[in-house]
Motif scaffolding. Structure first.
Motif, short mmCIF file in Angstrom:
data_model
loop_
_atom_site.label_atom_id
_atom_site.label_comp_id
_atom_site.label_asym_id
_atom_site.label_seq_id
_atom_site.Cartn_x
_atom_site.Cartn_y
_atom_site.Cartn_z
N SER A 1 86.38 2.53 18.90
CA SER A 1 87.63 2.96 19.68
C SER A 1 88.03 2.36 20.98
O SER A 1 89.00 2.17 21.15
N PHE A 2 86.80 2.08 21.84
CA PHE A 2 87.08 1.34 22.89
C PHE A 2 87.87 0.23 22.51
O PHE A 2 88.64 -0.44 23.39
N HIS A 3 87.02 -0.54 21.74
CA HIS A 3 87.56 -2.06 21.32
C HIS A 3 88.95 -2.12 21.14
O HIS A 3 89.74 -2.90 21.21
N GLU A 4 89.52 -0.77 20.15
CA GLU A 4 90.82 -0.80 19.87
C GLU A 4 91.90 -0.45 20.99
O GLU A 4 92.86 -0.92 20.90
N VAL A 5 91.34 0.40 22.00
CA VAL A 5 92.31 0.68 22.98
C VAL A 5 92.21 -0.62 23.92
O VAL A 5 93.53 -0.75 24.29
N VAL A 6 91.56 -1.35 23.90
CA VAL A 6 91.51 -2.57 24.74
C VAL A 6 92.37 -3.59 24.13
O VAL A 6 93.43 -4.04 24.58
N ARG A 7 92.48 -3.78 22.46
CA ARG A 7 93.24 -4.53 22.07
C ARG A 7 94.70 -4.16 21.91
O ARG A 7 95.55 -5.02 21.97
N THR A 8 95.02 -2.94 21.73
CA THR A 8 96.22 -2.17 21.75
C THR A 8 96.88 -2.13 23.01
O THR A 8 98.05 -1.92 22.88
N GLY A 9 96.08 -1.77 24.02
CA GLY A 9 96.76 -1.59 25.32
C GLY A 9 96.73 0.08 25.72
O GLY A 9 97.40 -0.02 26.81
N SER A 10 96.70 0.89 24.83
CA SER A 10 96.79 2.33 25.07
C SER A 10 96.06 3.23 24.08
O SER A 10 95.49 2.75 23.17
N TYR A 11 95.78 4.54 24.57
CA TYR A 11 95.15 5.41 23.72
C TYR A 11 95.87 5.71 22.49
O TYR A 11 95.34 5.91 21.50
N SER A 12 97.21 5.94 22.84
CA SER A 12 98.13 6.40 21.69
C SER A 12 98.19 5.18 20.48
O SER A 12 98.19 5.64 19.47
#
Length: 301
Positions: free
Chosen positions: A9-20
């Protein structure tokens, strides 16, 4: 220790730029992503993100974790793929230790069946007579040991070792084809009291001496060898006779040698031995199943 789900999840937040955005990508709700990041920060012991306007910015700790996150996920993915290959029997290694006549009969057909049905399963083969093969099993030097025992001469197994019977192998006497007793289907052991004998491995020799003693004689042992082909050559030249297991009939190479059943009938038990906890390993269980199948078609079964 980090939770792998939190790293993903952390990696995806970094990749997409936001929690949502990360939540939409992973199929979670935004509160779930928020809770995962809070849990990860507790594990790390320091914040990973700071707010920058409406967006997120990585802290120094966040940047450090980000540099490792992709590698962690790649390693986990590779490990999962390899574990899946093992459990689905696309790959695997089994170390098999067997005695010579099993290596010449049971093992080749077993390996052929494995190569046809499960080419990714690799069997590493070594050769040892019992009890040395069983000692190697206990020491962790092999995964399956093929060994044999004689009635009344069994040995106690360690608690962690399981015996899986494969077949009863009838003993016979190897005679030169010109020997007068080859005209009969069975030969009494006591009738051979005056013959010169060829003895085999230690365990076979102990049983041989025991059976001769029960028939009232001590055999004249002229030669001792573990090599079945050497035994056949010596018998073919008329230099001695030998008590041999029935499995040897599967690879008799000398047309000047004949095998005859002994009376009274004598058999040895051929079994596979494995550490009990290894039965749960798919590749080991598969090799054992194939050994059972092959053994069911061999002599004495």
């Amino acid at each position: 220790m980090f939770d792998s789900r939190h790293i993903k999840s952390f990696h995806e937040v970094v990749r997409t730029g936001s929690y949502s955005a990360a939540a939409r990508s992973l199929g979670y709700t935004q509160p779930a992503i928020t809770q995962q990041m809070k849990a990860l920060e507790r594990d790390v012991g320091t914040p990973l993100f700071t707010r920058a306007g409406r967006g997120l910015r990585l802290t120094e700790a966040g940047e450090t974790l980000s540099r490792h996150a992709a590698a962690i996920l790649d390693t986990m993915s590779a490990a999962q793929q390899q574990m899946t290959a093992l459990t689905r029997l696309h790959s695997g290694r089994v170390r098999l230790c067997a005695f010579p006549s099993a290596n010449a009969t049971l093992v080749p057909e077993t390996l052929s069946r494995l190569a046809s049905g499960h080419p990714g399963v690799r069997v590493e083969l070594s050769e040892e007579e019992p009890p040395e093969s069983l000692q190697r099993l206990v020491r962790g030097e092999c995964d399956i040991a093929l060994a044999f025992t004689y009635p009344g001469l069994e040995e106690e197994l360690p608690d962690e070792v399981l015996e899986i019977p494969l077949l009863e192998d009838q003993l016979l006497v190897l005679l030169p084809t010109r020997h007068p007793l080859t005209r009969r289907r069975t030969v009494g052991l006591a009738e051979l009291a005056e013959e010169r004998w060829i003895a085999g491995c230690l365990r076979c020799r102990v049983n041989f001496l025991h059976e001769c003693a029960e028939q009232g004689f001590a055999p004249d042992i002229a030669f001792t060898t573990d090599d079945n082909l050497v035994v056949q050559s010596l018998v073919a030249e008329g230099l001695g006779i030998a008590m041999m297991p029935g499995l040897v009939l599967n690879f008799l190479r000398h047309d000047q040698v004949t095998g005859r059943a002994l009376a009274p009938a004598s058999k040895r038990q051929v079994s596979a031995y494995v550490l009990k906890e290894h039965l749960r390993i798919p590749a080991t269980a598969l090799v054992l199943d194939e050994l059972r199948t092959v053994a069911s078609h061999k002599i004495g079964c």
